[in-house]
Design a protein around this motif. Structure first.
Motif, short mmCIF file in Angstrom:
data_model
loop_
_atom_site.label_atom_id
_atom_site.label_comp_id
_atom_site.label_asym_id
_atom_site.label_seq_id
_atom_site.Cartn_x
_atom_site.Cartn_y
_atom_site.Cartn_z
N ALA A 57 0.87 -1.17 0.00
CA ALA A 57 0.00 0.00 0.00
C ALA A 57 0.90 1.22 0.00
O ALA A 57 1.76 1.36 0.88
CB ALA A 57 -0.90 0.00 1.22
N ILE A 58 0.72 2.08 -0.98
CA ILE A 58 1.61 3.22 -1.15
C ILE A 58 0.84 4.51 -0.89
O ILE A 58 -0.26 4.70 -1.41
CB ILE A 58 2.19 3.27 -2.58
N GLY A 59 1.42 5.39 -0.05
CA GLY A 59 0.76 6.66 0.19
C GLY A 59 1.35 7.43 1.34
O GLY A 59 2.05 6.87 2.19
N ASP A 60 1.04 8.71 1.38
CA ASP A 60 1.50 9.63 2.41
C ASP A 60 0.42 9.73 3.49
O ASP A 60 -0.67 10.27 3.25
CB ASP A 60 1.76 11.00 1.79
N LEU A 61 0.72 9.23 4.67
CA LEU A 61 -0.27 9.17 5.75
C LEU A 61 -0.47 10.50 6.46
O LEU A 61 -1.30 10.60 7.36
CB LEU A 61 0.14 8.11 6.76
N SER A 62 0.29 11.51 6.06
CA SER A 62 0.13 12.82 6.69
C SER A 62 -1.04 13.61 6.08
O SER A 62 -1.31 14.74 6.49
CB SER A 62 1.42 13.65 6.58
N THR A 63 -1.74 12.99 5.13
CA THR A 63 -2.94 13.60 4.55
C THR A 63 -4.12 12.64 4.68
O THR A 63 -3.95 11.42 4.69
CB THR A 63 -2.75 13.95 3.07
N LEU A 85 -3.16 -3.55 13.14
CA LEU A 85 -2.66 -2.28 12.60
C LEU A 85 -1.44 -1.85 13.40
O LEU A 85 -1.54 -1.61 14.61
CB LEU A 85 -3.75 -1.20 12.68
N ILE A 86 -0.31 -1.78 12.74
CA ILE A 86 0.93 -1.32 13.38
C ILE A 86 1.25 0.06 12.81
O ILE A 86 1.67 0.17 11.65
CB ILE A 86 2.10 -2.28 13.14
N ASN A 87 1.06 1.10 13.61
CA ASN A 87 1.34 2.46 13.18
C ASN A 87 2.80 2.79 13.48
O ASN A 87 3.13 3.32 14.54
CB ASN A 87 0.40 3.44 13.89
N ASN A 88 3.65 2.49 12.51
CA ASN A 88 5.08 2.69 12.68
C ASN A 88 5.60 3.89 11.89
O ASN A 88 6.64 4.46 12.23
CB ASN A 88 5.83 1.43 12.23
N ALA A 89 4.89 4.31 10.85
CA ALA A 89 5.36 5.41 10.01
C ALA A 89 5.51 6.68 10.84
O ALA A 89 4.71 6.94 11.74
CB ALA A 89 4.38 5.64 8.86
N GLY A 90 6.52 7.44 10.53
CA GLY A 90 6.74 8.69 11.26
C GLY A 90 8.20 9.09 11.20
O GLY A 90 8.83 9.03 10.15
N GLY A 91 8.73 9.48 12.35
CA GLY A 91 10.09 10.00 12.38
C GLY A 91 10.06 11.51 12.24
O GLY A 91 9.03 12.09 11.85
N SER A 92 11.15 12.15 12.54
CA SER A 92 11.19 13.60 12.45
C SER A 92 11.06 14.03 11.00
O SER A 92 11.92 13.73 10.18
CB SER A 92 12.50 14.15 13.04
N ASN A 112 5.28 17.75 11.98
CA ASN A 112 5.58 16.57 12.79
C ASN A 112 4.34 16.00 13.45
O ASN A 112 4.23 14.78 13.66
CB ASN A 112 6.63 16.92 13.85
N TYR A 113 3.38 16.84 13.79
CA TYR A 113 2.13 16.35 14.39
C TYR A 113 1.36 15.50 13.38
O TYR A 113 0.83 14.45 13.72
CB TYR A 113 1.29 17.53 14.86
N HIS A 114 1.34 15.96 12.13
CA HIS A 114 0.68 15.16 11.09
C HIS A 114 1.42 13.84 10.86
O HIS A 114 0.79 12.80 10.72
CB HIS A 114 0.62 15.96 9.78
N ALA A 120 -1.40 8.16 12.60
CA ALA A 120 -1.94 7.02 13.34
C ALA A 120 -3.44 7.20 13.60
O ALA A 120 -4.22 6.25 13.48
CB ALA A 120 -1.19 6.86 14.66
N VAL A 121 -3.83 8.42 13.95
CA VAL A 121 -5.25 8.69 14.21
C VAL A 121 -6.09 8.38 12.97
O VAL A 121 -7.14 7.75 13.05
CB VAL A 121 -5.46 10.15 14.64
N ARG A 122 -5.60 8.82 11.83
CA ARG A 122 -6.36 8.60 10.59
C ARG A 122 -6.61 7.11 10.34
O ARG A 122 -7.74 6.69 10.04
CB ARG A 122 -5.61 9.21 9.40
#
Length: 268
Positions: A57-63, A85-92, A112-114, A120-122
């Motif tokens: 699955a490809i995509g930007d989770l900040s949107t 569901l493992i919400n691992n995406a992120g980092g600075s 960074n909040y997004h 993860a919230v999304r």
């Protein structure tokens, strides 16, 4: 011990490299139908092929649009609703590791909040209704040691991770008695590929082992080794996360598991 993960449908975000890759590999080894997520299709498909994943699955989770697309792709790849569901995406997302809190722009705090909280919230909002309907679900949010012991620098990242810990407890409490658990795993310093490359470049030797890089960086006070006497490796987190993802872990929810070698000395 059988973790009873065979056939369970799992989405691991940020799993085309590093910690996420290790989690995806271990879940696949346990028989789960894993979806590998990333923003680079070629890299994600390479990992998916190596672990015989259900798909990518490809995509930007900040949107919102990116998260919706990733969730839909994961459901299509596994042929059913996401159970793990493992919400691992992120980092600075901003690289503000040398800036004091008052020097960081509002835009960077929001970015960074997004990347670390709202991503993860999304996905939780997309996946939880199906988990509740099925009366089974496992959510693990990957946070950080700095969520509970922030540094003087990089407050945009540590603040977002603190919010993620808070969200985890709130979500777990709201899912009372429905068979869905929500937990956080907080890594300390982990020897991922980026840190290993940094050490090899710093010391001008591409053949240095993980142990040699760790020892040299510690000797130069780039970081302080935790009481465990070494840095973590991705598999240190993967085994804890796979255990929390297991149906056997139904009595564990709203918890924060620190996988930091004793780096954080406060009570949990």
């Amino acid at each position: 011990m059988d973790l009873q993960l065979k056939g369970r449908r799992a989405l691991v975000t940020g799993s085309s490299s590093g910690i996420g890759e290790a989690i995806a590999r271990m879940l696949a080894e346990e028989g789960a139908a894993v979806v590998v997520h990333g923003r680079n299709r070629e890299r994600a498909e390479k990992i998916a092929a190596e672990i015989n994943a259900a798909g990518v699955a490809i995509g930007d989770l900040s949107t919102d649009e990116g998260a919706t697309s990733v969730h839909a792709e994961a459901v299509a790849a596994t042929g059913g609703n996401i159970e793990i569901l493992i919400n691992n995406a992120g980092g600075s997302s901003t690289g503000n590791t040398t800036k004091a809190p008052a020097e960081i722009s509002i835009e960077d705090y929001v970015s960074n909040y997004h990347a670390n909280m709202l991503s993860a919230v999304r996905l939780c909002q997309l996946a939880v209704p199906d988990m509740v309907a099925a009366k089974f679900g496992r959510i693990v949010n990957v946070s950080s040691a700095v969520a509970v012991q922030p540094n003087n620098l990089g407050a945009d990242y540590s603040g977002a991770k603190s919010a993620l810990n808070n969200f985890t407890v709130s979500l777990a409490g709201s899912l009372n008695g429905v068979g869905v658990t929500v937990n956080t795993v907080s890594p300390g310093i982990i020897m991922v590929d980026g840190l290993l490359r940094f050490g090899r470049i710093k010391y001008g030797n591409d053949n240095l082992s993980i142990e040699e890089v760790t020892n040299r960086l510690a000797a130069d006070k780039v970081f302080v080794l935790p009481p465990a006497g070494r840095l973590g490796i991705p598999d240190d987190l993967a085994i804890v996360i796979c255990t929390l993802a297991s149906p056997r872990s139904g009595f564990v929810t709203g918890a924060n598991y620190r996988v930091d070698g004793g780096q954080i000395r406060s009570l949990n």
